[in-house]
Design a protein around this motif. Structure first.
Motif, mmCIF file in Angstrom:
data_model
loop_
_atom_site.group_PDB
_atom_site.id
_atom_site.type_symbol
_atom_site.label_atom_id
_atom_site.label_comp_id
_atom_site.label_asym_id
_atom_site.label_seq_id
_atom_site.Cartn_x
_atom_site.Cartn_y
_atom_site.Cartn_z
ATOM 1 N N THR A 403 0.788 -1.222 0.000
ATOM 2 C CA THR A 403 0.000 0.000 0.000
ATOM 3 C C THR A 403 0.822 1.275 0.000
ATOM 4 O O THR A 403 0.434 2.274 -0.608
ATOM 5 C CB THR A 403 -0.918 0.018 1.230
ATOM 6 O OG1 THR A 403 -0.119 -0.155 2.406
ATOM 7 C CG2 THR A 403 -1.944 -1.099 1.145
ATOM 8 N N TYR A 424 -1.020 -4.348 2.647
ATOM 9 C CA TYR A 424 -2.382 -4.647 3.073
ATOM 10 C C TYR A 424 -2.476 -5.953 3.855
ATOM 11 O O TYR A 424 -3.517 -6.258 4.410
ATOM 12 C CB TYR A 424 -3.281 -4.697 1.837
ATOM 13 C CG TYR A 424 -4.738 -4.451 2.126
ATOM 14 C CD1 TYR A 424 -5.172 -3.181 2.480
ATOM 15 C CD2 TYR A 424 -5.673 -5.482 2.028
ATOM 16 C CE1 TYR A 424 -6.508 -2.937 2.740
ATOM 17 C CE2 TYR A 424 -7.021 -5.247 2.284
ATOM 18 C CZ TYR A 424 -7.432 -3.973 2.641
ATOM 19 O OH TYR A 424 -8.745 -3.735 2.904
ATOM 20 N N LEU A 455 -0.299 4.574 4.099
ATOM 21 C CA LEU A 455 0.153 4.891 2.744
ATOM 22 C C LEU A 455 1.476 5.644 2.726
ATOM 23 O O LEU A 455 2.163 5.670 1.717
ATOM 24 C CB LEU A 455 -0.908 5.723 2.016
ATOM 25 C CG LEU A 455 -2.251 5.039 1.756
ATOM 26 C CD1 LEU A 455 -3.162 5.966 0.971
ATOM 27 C CD2 LEU A 455 -2.070 3.725 1.022
#
Length: 602
Positions: A403, A424, A455
């Motif tokens: 991610t 993830y 992120l």
């Protein structure tokens, strides 16, 4: 049926079959001196649908006749009362006959029944986020109001006037309501008042824009060479450049295509000694190079599809000039494209994975060969590529979507750069930069959160022990072995990025991060909350920026939400080791590489 009779040869009266006697006088021969007076009557404007009239005549035993609006004259007595009249203008008429048989001159009263309460609207009000001074102007709609009442938060209603001014308003969310009273006495009903909600940050330097969402991380740079910084960001509605001192926008009107979530990058990509802006968009499949001095387009390159990936800038092929690296969809997969910075021509392109995400490329010499490598984390693949030709140096496949954009730093103190990526599958991993071997991983706590990942990953000596730590989501890890240092008592969305620096002039590192509606300053040693501001009613997603944007020698915090806000820290700009990670991707080139020095030229 009607008979004319004579009285002293001066007045005549008519006798009707209904028994009504009307007197008609010959004014030249006799003057009838019956005078009428109102004792009480409705005001000229009222909100009562009932009306009562009291009246007298100058002579005793006078016979009265009344009428309202278009009705006929009828016998009446004082008081004469009407009930349930309609809204609007009305006219009451009064006439009388004296015992001698003379008719008075009619007397009339006109008034207005107004039962519609006034509506109030604001003409001006504070921005969604403002300083401790607030000014409101307002008016009644379609009619005049005799007075206004204002309510601040839960305080009692009080008489007020426009402008309504508040000073020294405390931090937090506030509400002002305004209601009006019209000439008839009607009051704006509960729930229909003019209402404004806003947030106060006493340290606010400026706020720009309302009603548009900013996902990208703001950047600051001296674009025009005047020694002053501008603030650059992309929003869902447009592309913006603001004056750093006042937050006023540049008059950019021709960039409807350069919109979306990705953060731009800034660097001198054509070696003219001036910065350029490189922008991507999730609306059109292009990479744009813009002149920093006036934001005119230098070149654009089609990359086959819109992208959520921010561009990264670096001398990727070792020619002494900056190249542009960006991820995008291509041929049912995800490709890394590297462009020549001078003219936007293609240097090389490499298919990486079957799907793209929101991550951006990172640039650094991770194998100590004196050349830049490009590191990407896309879908289930983490790849290190040779900067010169895009050949793969190593790959690692995760059990879930990778991610985060990679962050690069020597987190274990071996004088070599490591690659840090979150994914993830609820694991943060640290890789040896040379060969991609896994050094350690950290499993996110299973706490029932929908999005248990981050992120953006920030790096710095957060606790002041002389070693680098890693911040992801709401916790800090020891860079050497991945042990948990602390976890902040707040729930942070995966999109939120932390910036790291000394923002209160205590000689120690603080972490600045948003969570939901709040912007927090966390203590670097233990994650406790030092200060927080409520910004807005919509979750803040834009990563913040630490920069002295107004040139006063002190740091400001710039963050996007429903607009962009600059907040004063009143703390001097710290030395480089106390400002290790001032923006989402460390620097304006979006390299993701920790250098220990965030100042230009990076």
């Amino acid at each position: 049926m009607k008979k004319m009779l004579s009285i002293n040869k001066t007045c005549f009266f008519s006798v009707f079959f209904i028994g009504l006697v009307l007197i008609s006088c010959d004014k030249e021969k006799m003057r009838c001196d019956v005078e009428l007076s109102f004792l009480s009557y409705p005001p000229e404007v009222t909100n009562s649908v009932d009306a009562s009239f009291e009246f007298v005549a100058s002579k005793q035993n006078t016979t009265f006749f009344c009428k309202i609006d278009s009705e006929e004259w009828n016998l009446c007595t004082s008081p004469k009362t009407y009930q349930g009249l309609s809204e609007g203008e009305h006219t009451f008429g009064l006439m009388a006959t004296s015992p001698e048989g003379c008719t008075s001159t009619p007397l009339f009263w006109r008034w207005l029944i107004d039962i519609t309460p006034p509506a109030v609207r604001f003409l001006s009000y504070p921005s969604n986020v403002s300083s401790s001074y607030a000014e409101f102007t307002f008016e009644c709609i379609d009619e005049s109001c005799t007075r206004f009442e204002c309510q601040f938060d839960s305080n009692s209603w009080a008489v007020c006037s426009s402008p309504y001014i508040l000073t020294d308003v405390p931090d937090g969310e506030h509400t002002v309501k305004v209601r009006g009273y019209d000439l008839a006495g009607n009051c704006t009903p509960n729930g229909k008042e003019a209402v404004d909600h806003w947030f106060v940050i006493k340290e606010l330097l400026w706020a720009y824009g309302e009603g548009f969402l900013v996902y990208s991380s703001p950047l600051s740079s001296d674009l025009t060479g005047d020694g002053k910084l501008e603030v650059v960001f992309s929003a869902l509605s447009s592309f913006y450049i603001l004056n750093g001192e006042h937050g006023t926008p540049w008059p950019i009107t021709n960039y409807e295509d350069i919109i979306g979530g990705p953060s731009p990058a800034i660097g001198d990509i054509n070696n003219d000694g001036k910065p350029e802006i490189i922008a991507t968009t999730d609306e059109t499949p292009n990479v744009y190079s813009l002149k920093g001095e006036d934001a005119s387009i230098i070149w654009s390159y089609p990359i086959n599809s819109p992208t959520w990936s921010s561009p990264s800038l670096g001398d990727i092929d070792g020619d002494g000039k900056l190249e542009v690296a960006v991820l995008s969809f291509k041929d049912n997969g995800c490709a890394l494209t590297v462009l020549n910075g001078e003219d936007g021509s293609l240097l090389w392109v490499r298919n990486i994975a079957t799907r793209c995400g929101t991550s951006s490329p990172s640039l650094g010499d991770i194998n100590n060969d004196g050349k830049l490598e490009v590191i990407v984390s896309v879908y289930d693949t983490i790849s290190a590529l040779n900067g010169e030709d895009g050949s793969v140096l190593w790959e690692f496949h995760t059990n879930g979507i990778a991610t985060s954009s990679p962050s690069l730093a020597d987190v274990d103190g071996d004088n070599k750069i490591e690659v840090i990526v979150d994914s993830y599958d609820e694991k943060l991993r640290v890789f040896n930069g040379e060969d991609g071997s896994l050094l350690w991983d950290y499993s996110h706590p299973v706490d029932g959160r929908e999005h248990n990942y981050c992120l953006f990953i920030s790096i710095g000596d957060i606790d002041g022990d002389g070693k680098l730590e890693i911040f992801c989501r709401n916790y800090v890890l020891n860079g050497e072995d991945g042990s948990l240092l602390w976890e902040a008592p707040i729930d942070i969305r995966p999109e939120n990025s932390a910036v790291i620096g000394d923002v209160n002039n205590d000689g120690k590192i603080e972490v600045v991060v948003s969570s939901g509606e709040w912007l927090y300053i966390l203590k670097g040693q233990d994650g406790s909350v030092l200060k927080k501001w409520k910004i807005k009613t919509y979750d803040i997603i834009s990563p913040p920026l630490l920069s002295d944007i107004n040139g006063d020698g002190k740091l400001e915090i710039i963050v996007g939400g429903e607009g962009v806000y600059a907040i004063k820290t009143n703390s001097p700009v710290p030395p480089p080791h106390l400002l290790p990670w001032p923006m989402a991707r460390h620097d304006v080139k979006n390299t993701g590489l920790y250098t220990g020095n965030p100042y230009p030229p990076w």
